[in-house]
Motif scaffolding. Structure first.
Motif, mmCIF file in Angstrom:
data_model
loop_
_atom_site.group_PDB
_atom_site.id
_atom_site.type_symbol
_atom_site.label_atom_id
_atom_site.label_comp_id
_atom_site.label_asym_id
_atom_site.label_seq_id
_atom_site.Cartn_x
_atom_site.Cartn_y
_atom_site.Cartn_z
ATOM 1 N N PRO A 1 0.581 -1.018 0.016
ATOM 2 C CA PRO A 1 0.384 0.371 -0.193
ATOM 3 C C PRO A 1 1.175 1.282 -0.106
ATOM 4 O O PRO A 1 1.929 1.352 0.686
ATOM 5 C CB PRO A 1 -0.904 0.237 1.755
ATOM 6 N N GLY A 2 0.409 1.936 -0.786
ATOM 7 C CA GLY A 2 1.538 3.577 -0.946
ATOM 8 C C GLY A 2 2.499 3.609 -2.226
ATOM 9 O O GLY A 2 2.698 4.422 -2.235
ATOM 10 N N TYR A 3 2.894 2.561 -2.241
ATOM 11 C CA TYR A 3 3.559 2.510 -3.469
ATOM 12 C C TYR A 3 3.119 3.346 -5.111
ATOM 13 O O TYR A 3 2.209 2.430 -5.301
ATOM 14 C CB TYR A 3 4.347 0.952 -4.264
ATOM 15 N N ALA A 4 4.117 4.115 -5.402
ATOM 16 C CA ALA A 4 3.421 4.636 -6.758
ATOM 17 C C ALA A 4 4.641 5.349 -7.659
ATOM 18 O O ALA A 4 4.345 5.949 -8.627
ATOM 19 C CB ALA A 4 2.290 6.388 -6.466
ATOM 20 N N GLY A 5 5.305 3.861 -7.610
ATOM 21 C CA GLY A 5 6.582 4.359 -8.970
ATOM 22 C C GLY A 5 6.317 3.340 -10.170
ATOM 23 O O GLY A 5 5.329 2.665 -10.558
ATOM 24 N N GLN A 6 7.788 2.995 -10.909
ATOM 25 C CA GLN A 6 7.501 2.637 -12.129
ATOM 26 C C GLN A 6 8.783 1.401 -12.458
ATOM 27 O O GLN A 6 10.003 1.482 -11.415
ATOM 28 C CB GLN A 6 7.972 4.143 -13.155
ATOM 29 N N LEU A 7 7.971 0.253 -12.281
ATOM 30 C CA LEU A 7 8.889 -0.935 -12.702
ATOM 31 C C LEU A 7 9.410 -1.178 -14.559
ATOM 32 O O LEU A 7 8.175 -0.513 -14.958
ATOM 33 C CB LEU A 7 8.779 -2.142 -11.556
ATOM 34 N N VAL A 8 9.555 -2.233 -14.821
ATOM 35 C CA VAL A 8 9.830 -2.501 -15.968
ATOM 36 C C VAL A 8 9.260 -4.377 -15.709
ATOM 37 O O VAL A 8 10.106 -4.791 -15.085
ATOM 38 C CB VAL A 8 11.420 -2.487 -16.676
ATOM 39 N N PHE A 9 8.421 -4.445 -16.471
ATOM 40 C CA PHE A 9 7.990 -5.840 -16.817
ATOM 41 C C PHE A 9 8.842 -6.311 -17.815
ATOM 42 O O PHE A 9 8.730 -5.685 -18.761
ATOM 43 C CB PHE A 9 6.491 -5.487 -17.129
ATOM 44 N N LYS A 10 8.970 -7.711 -17.531
ATOM 45 C CA LYS A 10 9.580 -8.368 -19.078
ATOM 46 C C LYS A 10 9.068 -9.716 -18.966
ATOM 47 O O LYS A 10 8.895 -10.212 -18.095
ATOM 48 C CB LYS A 10 11.278 -8.915 -18.527
ATOM 49 N N SER A 11 8.746 -10.262 -20.573
ATOM 50 C CA SER A 11 8.218 -11.497 -20.465
ATOM 51 C C SER A 11 9.310 -11.916 -21.554
ATOM 52 O O SER A 11 9.643 -11.772 -22.347
ATOM 53 C CB SER A 11 6.797 -11.516 -20.469
ATOM 54 N N VAL A 12 8.994 -13.510 -21.192
ATOM 55 C CA VAL A 12 9.658 -14.350 -22.358
ATOM 56 C C VAL A 12 8.412 -15.431 -22.587
ATOM 57 O O VAL A 12 8.616 -16.230 -21.196
ATOM 58 C CB VAL A 12 11.114 -14.440 -22.424
ATOM 59 N N ILE A 13 8.282 -16.371 -23.780
ATOM 60 C CA ILE A 13 7.416 -16.720 -23.673
ATOM 61 C C ILE A 13 8.083 -18.199 -24.520
ATOM 62 O O ILE A 13 8.383 -17.617 -25.335
ATOM 63 C CB ILE A 13 5.874 -17.054 -24.148
ATOM 64 N N VAL A 14 7.401 -19.823 -23.966
ATOM 65 C CA VAL A 14 8.535 -20.496 -24.349
ATOM 66 C C VAL A 14 7.500 -22.146 -24.599
ATOM 67 O O VAL A 14 6.971 -21.957 -24.491
ATOM 68 C CB VAL A 14 10.350 -20.921 -23.473
ATOM 69 N N ASP A 15 8.273 -22.127 -25.760
ATOM 70 C CA ASP A 15 7.673 -23.885 -25.650
ATOM 71 C C ASP A 15 8.500 -24.661 -25.635
ATOM 72 O O ASP A 15 8.947 -24.700 -24.225
ATOM 73 C CB ASP A 15 7.827 -24.188 -27.001
ATOM 74 N N ASN A 16 7.524 -25.746 -24.815
ATOM 75 C CA ASN A 16 8.223 -27.385 -23.859
ATOM 76 C C ASN A 16 9.781 -27.048 -24.097
ATOM 77 O O ASN A 16 9.837 -28.208 -23.450
ATOM 78 C CB ASN A 16 6.885 -28.262 -23.863
ATOM 79 N N ALA A 17 10.306 -27.323 -25.157
ATOM 80 C CA ALA A 17 11.722 -27.202 -24.273
ATOM 81 C C ALA A 17 12.816 -25.976 -24.780
ATOM 82 O O ALA A 17 13.555 -25.931 -24.772
ATOM 83 C CB ALA A 17 12.103 -27.463 -26.682
#
Length: 190
Positions: A112-128
């Protein structure tokens, strides 16, 4: 003559067996199970899938962190670290919806009260563990309500994947703490 024929046969057998080894483009030879899927409807309600550890804070292996190497050049200046990324045992931090057609979304709750910026990083992979989609995006947390609750803006992801089952790895990063929150969950494209 017989010894030469036997040695030739052993040599050829060794070559044939080495040519049959399974590998993938990541070189890790790692296979992951993407079959267990949480079902989440378009309103964010969990239909089925709790209790298996998906979508919760994780400690990534070196291979998992390596998936983000090309995204670790994202500009983290001006980002700040929340005291905590909150997890809700009803739905945790999973995608909405799952399965999805063309896109899905995520958002996060913070101390509660946090109003900052972050960087979201995502990677989608297959089963290998082959990366099929990567994204880095800056997100803003805002405080709302009388209890000073804090949540990120919605992150929309449109990965353009063929129908199938995959795994989404993601991190939240700040200038002081790259990969401060790491998690993964299995996803399904329709």
């Amino acid at each position: 003559m017989k010894i030469r024929s036997v040695l030739t046969l052993v040599f050829l057998t060794a070559i044939l067996l080495s040519c049959n080894k399974n590998s993938n483009s990541s070189g890790s030879g790692t296979k992951i199970d993407v079959s267990a899927q949480w079902i989440v409807d378009a309103s964010g309600a969990l239909v089925s899938g709790t209790g298996d550890g998906q979508w919760q804070s994780k400690i990534f292996t070196a291979n998992e962190l390596n998936l983000f190497a090309s995204l670790d050049t994202a500009n983290l200046s001006g980002t700040t670290t929340p005291a905590a990324v909150q997890e809700n045992a009803i739905r945790y931090n999973c995608i909405i919806p799952n399965p999805f057609n063309s896109n899905f979304q995520l958002y996060f709750h913070f101390t509660p009260g946090y109003a900052g910026q972050l960087v979201f990083k995502s990677v989608i992979v297959d089963n290998a563990m082959n990366p099929l989609f990567k994204k880095a995006e800056r997100l803003q947390a805002a405080v709302y309500g009388p209890l000073n609750l804090s949540a990120s803006n919605t992150i929309l992801i449109a990965p353009n994947l063929p129908a199938g089952k995959y795994r989404l790895y993601y991190t939240l990063s700040s200038q002081a703490n790259p990969h401060l929150y790491t998690s993964w969950g299995n996803i399904q494209a329709n």
